[in-house]
Design an enzyme around this catalytic site. Structure first.
Site, PDB file in Angstrom:
ATOM      1  N   ALA A  37     -28.521 -21.689  26.214  1.00 23.99           N
ATOM      2  CA  ALA A  37     -29.468 -21.563  27.426  1.00 23.99           C
ATOM      3  C   ALA A  37     -29.023 -22.185  28.415  1.00 23.99           C
ATOM      4  O   ALA A  37     -27.789 -23.032  28.561  1.00 23.99           O
ATOM      5  CB  ALA A  37     -30.390 -23.084  27.053  1.00 23.99           C
ATOM      6  N   ASP A  38     -29.310 -21.365  29.609  1.00 16.21           N
ATOM      7  CA  ASP A  38     -28.861 -21.838  30.715  1.00 16.21           C
ATOM      8  C   ASP A  38     -29.645 -22.909  31.554  1.00 16.21           C
ATOM      9  O   ASP A  38     -30.516 -23.358  31.053  1.00 16.21           O
ATOM     10  CB  ASP A  38     -28.595 -20.521  31.918  1.00 16.21           C
ATOM     11  CG  ASP A  38     -29.970 -19.961  32.247  1.00 16.21           C
ATOM     12  OD1 ASP A  38     -30.946 -20.541  31.920  1.00 16.21           O
ATOM     13  OD2 ASP A  38     -29.820 -18.554  32.683  1.00 16.21           O
ATOM     14  N   SER A  39     -29.005 -23.348  32.989  1.00 18.91           N
ATOM     15  CA  SER A  39     -29.810 -24.495  33.344  1.00 18.91           C
ATOM     16  C   SER A  39     -31.111 -24.132  33.729  1.00 18.91           C
ATOM     17  O   SER A  39     -32.063 -24.730  33.675  1.00 18.91           O
ATOM     18  CB  SER A  39     -29.105 -24.884  34.687  1.00 18.91           C
ATOM     19  OG  SER A  39     -28.857 -23.698  35.661  1.00 18.91           O
ATOM     20  N   ASP A  41     -33.226 -22.167  31.631  1.00 24.62           N
ATOM     21  CA  ASP A  41     -33.833 -22.092  30.434  1.00 24.62           C
ATOM     22  C   ASP A  41     -34.057 -23.698  29.935  1.00 24.62           C
ATOM     23  O   ASP A  41     -35.283 -24.038  29.633  1.00 24.62           O
ATOM     24  CB  ASP A  41     -33.010 -21.699  29.399  1.00 24.62           C
ATOM     25  CG  ASP A  41     -32.785 -20.370  29.542  1.00 24.62           C
ATOM     26  OD1 ASP A  41     -33.860 -19.521  29.932  1.00 24.62           O
ATOM     27  OD2 ASP A  41     -31.646 -19.512  29.094  1.00 24.62           O
TER      28      ASP A  41
END
Length: 80
Positions: A37-39, A41
């Site tokens: 998960a990126d920021s 997400d």
């Protein structure tokens, strides 16, 4: 709401958002390393948590939510 109910709701959010099967989710599941998960997400997931549980999660607190277990413990401690 007890921990099991909180966990079940959070697991359902993760299933829907990250397209996982229930058996792939556990309390040690890490949002960034296990789900990639990126920021964005993470921010969207935190917003879903706020909507689902009627909780206000500060940015500072949101940064500390690394695992499913962290999210469950936070919601349990901050229930209205």
């Amino acid at each position: 709401m007890d921990e099991k109910e909180i966990y079940t709701k959070i697991a359902q959010l993760i299933e829907d958002r990250f397209e996982l099967k229930p058996e792939q989710i556990n309390e040690q599941l890490n949002f960034k390393t296990d789900l990639n998960a990126d920021s964005i997400d993470v921010v969207e997931f935190v917003l879903e948590l706020e909507d689902t549980f009627g909780a206000e999660i500060s940015d500072e607190d949101a940064e500390k939510l690394a695992t499913v277990g962290d999210a469950v413990a936070y919601i349990k401690a901050h229930q209205a």
